[in-house]
Scaffold this motif. Structure first.
Motif, PDB file in Angstrom:
ATOM      1  N   VAL A 392       0.886  -1.183   0.000  1.00 21.41           N
ATOM      2  CA  VAL A 392       0.000   0.000   0.000  1.00 21.41           C
ATOM      3  C   VAL A 392       0.916   1.223   0.000  1.00 21.41           C
ATOM      4  N   PRO A 393       0.370   2.391  -0.397  1.00 24.02           N
ATOM      5  CA  PRO A 393       1.219   3.592  -0.407  1.00 24.02           C
ATOM      6  C   PRO A 393       1.662   3.968   1.006  1.00 24.02           C
ATOM      7  N   THR A 394       2.896   4.395   1.113  1.00 23.12           N
ATOM      8  CA  THR A 394       3.414   4.861   2.396  1.00 23.12           C
ATOM      9  C   THR A 394       2.897   6.271   2.672  1.00 23.12           C
ATOM     10  N   ALA A 395       2.526   6.528   3.943  1.00 23.41           N
ATOM     11  CA  ALA A 395       2.162   7.890   4.349  1.00 23.41           C
ATOM     12  C   ALA A 395       3.430   8.631   4.748  1.00 23.41           C
ATOM     13  N   TYR A 396       3.558   9.855   4.244  1.00 19.03           N
ATOM     14  CA  TYR A 396       4.681  10.702   4.684  1.00 19.03           C
ATOM     15  C   TYR A 396       4.126  11.664   5.712  1.00 19.03           C
ATOM     16  N   THR A 397       4.484  11.470   6.925  1.00 18.57           N
ATOM     17  CA  THR A 397       3.831  12.207   8.018  1.00 18.57           C
ATOM     18  C   THR A 397       4.819  13.090   8.764  1.00 18.57           C
ATOM     19  N   ARG A 398       4.246  14.004   9.538  1.00 16.06           N
ATOM     20  CA  ARG A 398       5.043  14.724  10.528  1.00 16.06           C
ATOM     21  C   ARG A 398       4.385  14.489  11.874  1.00 16.06           C
ATOM     22  N   GLY A 399       5.115  14.699  12.929  1.00 17.70           N
ATOM     23  CA  GLY A 399       4.551  14.464  14.255  1.00 17.70           C
ATOM     24  C   GLY A 399       4.351  15.787  14.967  1.00 17.70           C
ATOM     25  N   GLY A 400       3.280  15.854  15.771  1.00 14.00           N
ATOM     26  CA  GLY A 400       3.025  17.077  16.517  1.00 14.00           C
ATOM     27  C   GLY A 400       3.845  17.171  17.784  1.00 14.00           C
ATOM     28  N   GLY A 401       4.322  16.017  18.259  1.00 18.91           N
ATOM     29  CA  GLY A 401       5.089  15.985  19.494  1.00 18.91           C
ATOM     30  C   GLY A 401       6.547  16.344  19.253  1.00 18.91           C
ATOM     31  N   SER A 402       7.331  16.189  20.306  1.00 19.03           N
ATOM     32  CA  SER A 402       8.742  16.544  20.240  1.00 19.03           C
ATOM     33  C   SER A 402       9.522  15.368  20.810  1.00 19.03           C
ATOM     34  N   ILE A 403      10.539  14.891  20.082  1.00 21.82           N
ATOM     35  CA  ILE A 403      11.458  13.909  20.655  1.00 21.82           C
ATOM     36  C   ILE A 403      12.789  14.638  20.745  1.00 21.82           C
ATOM     37  N   PRO A 404      13.088  15.205  21.919  1.00 24.23           N
ATOM     38  CA  PRO A 404      14.246  16.108  22.004  1.00 24.23           C
ATOM     39  C   PRO A 404      15.525  15.486  21.479  1.00 24.23           C
ATOM     40  N   ILE A 405      15.679  14.165  21.652  1.00 24.82           N
ATOM     41  CA  ILE A 405      16.938  13.552  21.250  1.00 24.82           C
ATOM     42  C   ILE A 405      17.093  13.544  19.727  1.00 24.82           C
ATOM     43  N   VAL A 406      15.978  13.500  19.021  1.00 26.98           N
ATOM     44  CA  VAL A 406      16.032  13.567  17.561  1.00 26.98           C
ATOM     45  C   VAL A 406      16.578  14.925  17.135  1.00 26.98           C
ATOM     46  N   ALA A 407      16.041  15.970  17.786  1.00 30.55           N
ATOM     47  CA  ALA A 407      16.517  17.318  17.477  1.00 30.55           C
ATOM     48  C   ALA A 407      17.994  17.468  17.828  1.00 30.55           C
ATOM     49  N   ALA A 408      18.412  16.798  18.924  1.00 28.39           N
ATOM     50  CA  ALA A 408      19.821  16.876  19.329  1.00 28.39           C
ATOM     51  C   ALA A 408      20.718  16.207  18.278  1.00 28.39           C
ATOM     52  N   PHE A 409      20.306  15.033  17.795  1.00 36.11           N
ATOM     53  CA  PHE A 409      21.064  14.358  16.723  1.00 36.11           C
ATOM     54  C   PHE A 409      21.161  15.258  15.511  1.00 36.11           C
ATOM     55  N   ASP A 410      20.001  15.814  15.144  1.00 34.68           N
ATOM     56  CA  ASP A 410      19.898  16.681  13.981  1.00 34.68           C
ATOM     57  C   ASP A 410      20.875  17.840  14.122  1.00 34.68           C
ATOM     58  N   GLU A 411      20.915  18.388  15.347  1.00 38.98           N
ATOM     59  CA  GLU A 411      21.712  19.578  15.573  1.00 38.98           C
ATOM     60  C   GLU A 411      23.209  19.262  15.643  1.00 38.98           C
ATOM     61  N   ILE A 412      23.564  18.196  16.395  1.00 43.16           N
ATOM     62  CA  ILE A 412      24.983  17.905  16.620  1.00 43.16           C
ATOM     63  C   ILE A 412      25.624  17.267  15.391  1.00 43.16           C
ATOM     64  N   LEU A 413      24.914  16.327  14.777  1.00 44.76           N
ATOM     65  CA  LEU A 413      25.522  15.612  13.657  1.00 44.76           C
ATOM     66  C   LEU A 413      25.104  16.178  12.299  1.00 44.76           C
ATOM     67  N   GLY A 414      24.035  16.947  12.263  1.00 43.76           N
ATOM     68  CA  GLY A 414      23.603  17.605  11.019  1.00 43.76           C
ATOM     69  C   GLY A 414      23.251  16.642   9.901  1.00 43.76           C
ATOM     70  N   LEU A 415      22.607  15.529  10.262  1.00 47.73           N
ATOM     71  CA  LEU A 415      22.307  14.496   9.261  1.00 47.73           C
ATOM     72  C   LEU A 415      20.805  14.390   9.014  1.00 47.73           C
ATOM     73  N   PRO A 416      20.431  13.901   7.827  1.00 50.30           N
ATOM     74  CA  PRO A 416      19.019  13.613   7.620  1.00 50.30           C
ATOM     75  C   PRO A 416      18.567  12.519   8.589  1.00 50.30           C
ATOM     76  N   VAL A 417      17.380  12.718   9.180  1.00 52.24           N
ATOM     77  CA  VAL A 417      16.833  11.745  10.133  1.00 52.24           C
ATOM     78  C   VAL A 417      15.655  11.042   9.475  1.00 52.24           C
ATOM     79  N   VAL A 418      15.660   9.716   9.505  1.00 54.41           N
ATOM     80  CA  VAL A 418      14.537   8.946   8.957  1.00 54.41           C
ATOM     81  C   VAL A 418      13.867   8.195  10.103  1.00 54.41           C
ATOM     82  N   LEU A 419      12.597   8.563  10.375  1.00 50.68           N
ATOM     83  CA  LEU A 419      11.855   7.871  11.442  1.00 50.68           C
ATOM     84  C   LEU A 419      10.993   6.784  10.804  1.00 50.68           C
TER      85      LEU A 419
END
Lengths: 466, 466
Positions: A392-419
């Protein structure tokens, strides 16, 4: 591309073995919040390290932090290919209230093709799937199509207090092309989803003080500013009647939702009627011109989380309250900056400060929003892997919540994040009777196996964050 | 007119005797709120009845109620003259915290010409003065210049639960031309005051309910009405920025303050700077166009007494609260009707109900405002009696608070009410170290004695409430 058939055969043959192994992992009560479980935490880390070794990973280490250790492993022999950093956690939530569990939280049981245990879905089950996908690729192909690093922490359920420092100190060791995290949910049963953005967070406490102490509302009422009146006036100034935030410059850096995204969200066919029923409201409410998904995924918010002041007991107390307060938090979206938004909140409060009171503002912890562009190849590749297995087609979603560690990875390592999540929102994470639908365990193993090959299509360094 | 010289001589000669007698009365721990003191209540009632008998009063009875009894007495032989009903109370407040008392609350002590004891000022001392004034008139003149009835209750400090029924059942027995109450304060040391009006009271609790339960502010924030946002919007709608109440028709029946009254209040020279210092605010706040005294005496109010909702603990909790509430009370002035005002509040709430929530309104107990016209002869007569003794102009004041029993008397008996207080606001009513300035005990006896003669200038039936 991957040989899905070979993977399928391997996972089918090994299913019982894998399930028994996972149950072993789930039997370890690795509750990070409770100091009594310190040795269980080490046992879980060791169990995971052994499992990684059996799977064929290398350079396995249990890295000390100020709290519970991080389990590291890698395999880096896919020359010229991208490196994938896999993040997850081996710690679990406490189990109270125990009497509501139908079977013991650390005695895994399968009922109706669902595996019941604390951590089954969040996140031991999903971490285990990545290890087993690698084992399967070694078994069926003799090597991995990409380079892989694992960073599995033991403190996610207590807010990852030591992980940012660990990542900061190990930037070289953790260097990669993308980060893959399986700790979120699918869109629904049979509906795979790739989450490409989460909201950030900032907030303040507002304390209003009028007279030295509470006053008699008869003797002073009408002649002295009432701290609650002042507070509600201030709080009401943050939002207009239609739900828009009126703080100057609040929306300034909000990245507009693209037509492509809006179309993709519409295509999800989100059922607003079902939501109303679920949460028990007669009508939904939010910013004009946006759908419910847009309001909760791509638009920032300002919510009063608590308000207090004066007398709240039974009956009447004719007091003119001297103090009142409120807690406010904002969910932020790219490219809002938490520091900047807090400054704007403070300016707003200063500008709207009612007469006759002092106002104090205290800041809460902040977290940045994150987004990997919807059309980033690593995101789209994940979508393709899901589609091959779920059909079936994959949904491309965003989340309303916050996972602070994801933002920290994003910030420190500057890499694309795939959830890439395999959980379902009905699976009672953090609650009694946590479980994992084994359908998604089975399919997820194949999706992950395939995703290594999808990523192998790109050259090393070819997946930069735009 | 009275022979103030003869009264003066009498009170001077008897001063020690009277003080010793009052101390006897004060030694009885007649705390109405505590059931342990039931026999003390009876002892106090009996002591008072005996004292009235000694003074020369007749038809003395200790009248049962559902709670503590009422002490009744009269003297009705001043044919053709008005009848004065004197109300007061023989019960006292509890004494906690006991350790803050410098001398025992029920061991009366004189220090610096102040009598320290629970009830010294509120209200045993002031009740006793009326009895002694009558004794003095009998002793010096052989009779009273007017007819007199006493109604001294034992439940004022617990809200007079049984007095309205007692008054209703004894309308004939209590019939009179005016009611005199000495249970309030003077304007300041050496500054006598007659209080001719008090504010009434009504109020509601507002409960706002959104979703079935609290929601995660990340998953739902921005898309569902927040009960606190809805509540603060509603609460803020009750008042404009300048402190005026915006409830439709709220001021409709407010009796305008007369030029004469405004002039009289101005003449009091109320010190707003001292008030700011006392209560610790940088500025006073209230309805535009009115002085502080006017705001608290002749204008109605709407105050939020309490507000609650969501998370109020330490730190942050990112909840989207489902419920929030507030308590509101209004102080009312003539001719506002509490029932009508509550209806207007309800209409306002209905009209301003925010979307996405249910709102429930619960009414609190109501009390009517009361006023005896400023220029009523019984009020002006009281002012003259004060002036003869204190040798300074009497302040004609109104009170911002509500004494529900005064409104009940006003309503049931329909008589002019004269509040002749001899207390000072510094005398710690309801607090440790309650005391009574004996200067006002001495002068008050003479004022009351004179007042009987002032009232005797009018014929029976000549003091109707306008």
């Amino acid at each position: 591309m991957s040989d899905l058939h070979a993977l399928d055969t391997y996972f089918s043959e090994k299913r019982e073995t894998h399930l028994e192994e996972l149950k072993e992992f789930l039997r370890i009560p690795s509750i990070s919040a409770l100091s009594d479980h310190k040795s269980d935490m080490l046992n879980a880390a060791n169990w995971l390290a052994d499992s990684m070794k059996k799977a064929g990973l290398e350079n396995i280490s249990i890295d000390e932090t100020k709290g519970h250790p991080v389990v590291y492993a890698d395999w880096l022999h896919a020359e010229g290919k991208p490196t994938m950093l896999i993040y997850g956690h081996y710690d679990v939530q406490p189990v109270d209230p125990l009497h509501l569990w139908e079977s013991e939280p650390f005695d895994p049981q399968v009922r109706n093709n669902k595996l019941y245990a604390r951590g089954a879905s969040d996140d031991k089950g999903q971490v285990y799937m990545h290890v087993k996908a690698i084992e399967a690729l070694f078994a069926t192909e003799g090597e991995l199509p990409v380079n892989v690093k694992f960073c599995i922490e033991g403190e996610e359920e207590i807010g990852s207090p030591n992980l940012p420092a660990y990542v900061e100190d190990n930037k070289e060791k953790l260097a990669a092309d993308i980060i893959v995290i399986s700790d979120t949910g699918m869109q629904g049963p049979g509906q795979p989803a790739v989450c490409y953005g989460l909201r950030g967070l900032c907030g303040v406490q507002i304390d209003v003080k009028g007279a030295k102490g509470d006053l008699h509302s008869g003797l002073y009422g009408g002649g002295v500013q009432n701290a609650i009146h002042a507070l509600v006036n201030l709080l009401d100034s943050f939002r207009d009647e239609e739900g828009s935030i009126t703080v100057e410059g609040f929306y300034e850096n909000v990245r507009p939702v693209t037509d492509e995204e809006r179309e993709a969200y519409r295509a999800l066919g989100f059922d607003e009627e079902a939501l109303k029923e679920e949460i028990g409201v007669g009508e939904l409410f939010g910013e004009k011109g946006y759908s419910h998904l847009e309001r909760t995924w791509v638009r920032p918010t300002l919510e009063v989380n608590g308000v207090f002041g004066g007398f709240s007991g039974e009956g009447i107390k004719t007091v003119l309250p001297a103090e009142a307060g409120a807690k406010i938090t904002c969910r932020l979206v790219p490219d809002q900056d938490p520091e900047e938004i807090v400054e704007k909140l403070k300016s707003h409060i200063e500008k709207h400060k009612p007469v006759g009171v002092e106002v104090t503002v205290t800041e809460f912890d902040k977290g940045k929003p994150f987004i990997t562009p919807f059309d980033h190849p690593a995101i789209q590749a994940a979508g393709r892997s899901y589609e091959k297995v779920y059909n079936v087609p994959t949904a491309y979603t965003r989340g309303g919540g916050s996972i602070p560690i994801v933002a920290a990875f994003d910030e420190i390592l500057g890499l694309p994040v795939v959830l890439m999540g395999f959980g379902l929102s009905s699976e009672n994470f953090h609650a009694p009777n946590e479980h994992f639908h084994l359908e998604n365990f089975d399919k997820g193993l194949r999706v992950i196996g395939d995703y290594f090959h999808e990523i192998a299509e790109f050259p090393a360094g070819g997946l930069k964050k735009s």
